[in-house]
Design an enzyme around this catalytic site. Structure first.
Site, mmCIF file in Angstrom:
data_model
loop_
_atom_site.group_PDB
_atom_site.id
_atom_site.type_symbol
_atom_site.label_atom_id
_atom_site.label_comp_id
_atom_site.label_asym_id
_atom_site.label_seq_id
_atom_site.Cartn_x
_atom_site.Cartn_y
_atom_site.Cartn_z
ATOM 1 N N HIS A 1 5.825 58.600 45.165
ATOM 2 C CA HIS A 1 4.390 58.890 45.030
ATOM 3 C C HIS A 1 3.885 58.416 43.668
ATOM 4 O O HIS A 1 2.801 57.831 43.553
ATOM 5 C CB HIS A 1 4.123 60.399 45.104
ATOM 6 C CG HIS A 1 4.362 61.039 46.433
ATOM 7 N ND1 HIS A 1 5.226 62.101 46.612
ATOM 8 C CD2 HIS A 1 3.825 60.797 47.661
ATOM 9 C CE1 HIS A 1 5.211 62.492 47.882
ATOM 10 N NE2 HIS A 1 4.372 61.716 48.542
ATOM 11 N N LYS B 1 1.925 71.437 58.526
ATOM 12 C CA LYS B 1 3.226 70.907 58.104
ATOM 13 C C LYS B 1 4.107 72.012 57.519
ATOM 14 O O LYS B 1 5.250 71.750 57.173
ATOM 15 C CB LYS B 1 3.033 69.794 57.075
ATOM 16 C CG LYS B 1 2.720 68.439 57.695
ATOM 17 C CD LYS B 1 3.064 67.328 56.746
ATOM 18 C CE LYS B 1 3.086 65.984 57.438
ATOM 19 N NZ LYS B 1 3.421 64.893 56.513
ATOM 20 N N ARG C 1 6.154 52.209 52.769
ATOM 21 C CA ARG C 1 7.548 52.040 52.379
ATOM 22 C C ARG C 1 8.241 50.976 53.212
ATOM 23 O O ARG C 1 8.957 50.131 52.718
ATOM 24 C CB ARG C 1 8.306 53.361 52.551
ATOM 25 C CG ARG C 1 8.024 54.344 51.483
ATOM 26 C CD ARG C 1 8.413 55.722 51.883
ATOM 27 N NE ARG C 1 7.495 56.246 52.875
ATOM 28 C CZ ARG C 1 7.405 57.503 53.208
ATOM 29 N NH1 ARG C 1 8.213 58.380 52.674
ATOM 30 N NH2 ARG C 1 6.522 57.909 54.108
ATOM 31 N N SER D 1 9.561 63.091 50.531
ATOM 32 C CA SER D 1 9.675 64.483 50.091
ATOM 33 C C SER D 1 10.655 65.229 50.982
ATOM 34 O O SER D 1 11.437 66.067 50.500
ATOM 35 C CB SER D 1 8.312 65.178 50.170
ATOM 36 O OG SER D 1 7.376 64.532 49.352
#
Ligand code: ADP
Length: 160
Positions: A17, A41, A90, A128
């Site tokens: 990030h 989430k 990514r 994460s």
């Protein structure tokens, strides 16, 4: 000077990030890191904890501000007067979802563009959720998060 938002869950913020944020901050006048409440989430860190960690890791960037939002990212962008949404890409696996979301956001507000940045290769497999998993099982995450994030993760997961 263009204003951009970088929305995400940041549960917790990682070097991936921060890599994206640094690139974005060098291109745009101001970047708002927009931390999503994202109750769906079921985040490990509360919104205040996520914000505090990001603040501590970004104090060296004068043009980066941290805020929170609920609801649609385009609505938040409009509210703060931003014309750009930053997202990180990514790998090809991110592309499908991000492409769909970028087009949907453009459909909802054509005056806001999504701009993608690619992180350093070292962070292309970093998320994460993997960091949380590694800490859960006692692995080493020194290369993936700032020291303060590592300490908070260990504290949080060991107290569970
Ligand atoms: P969200 O729930 O919105 O996906 P995340 O915190 O997982 O929130 O991610 C926010 C943004 O940061 C997304 O665009 C994601 O692709 C990007 N991102 C996450 N990890 C990395 C990384 N290691 N390298 C580059 N971008 C990343």
């Amino acid at each position: 000077m263009k204003l951009a938002i970088y929305p995400g869950t940041f549960d917790p913020v990682t070097n991936g990030h921060l890599d994206i944020l640094e690139r974005a901050a060098s291109v745009f006048g101001t970047v708002y890191v927009a931390v999503a409440k994202n109750i769906h989430k079921n985040p490990l860190f509360t919104i205040d904890e996520r914000i505090k960690l990001i603040k501590e890791c970004t104090s060296q960037y004068p043009n980066v501000k941290i805020d929170q939002f609920e609801g649609l990212a385009v609505d938040y962008a409009h509210k703060v007067g931003a014309s750009v949404i930053i997202r990180g890409l990514r790998a090809i696996s991110d592309f499908d979802y991000e492409f769909q979301m970028a087009l949907m956001n453009r459909h909802m507000n054509d005056s806001i563009d999504t701009v993608f940045f690619m992180p350093h290769e070292d962070y292309t497999y970093l998320s994460s959720s993997t960091v949380r998993e590694i800490v859960r099982f006692g692995g080493n995450i020194n290369a993936f998060v700032p020291e303060i994030v590592k300490n908070e993760l260990i504290k949080k997961l060991r107290s569970k």
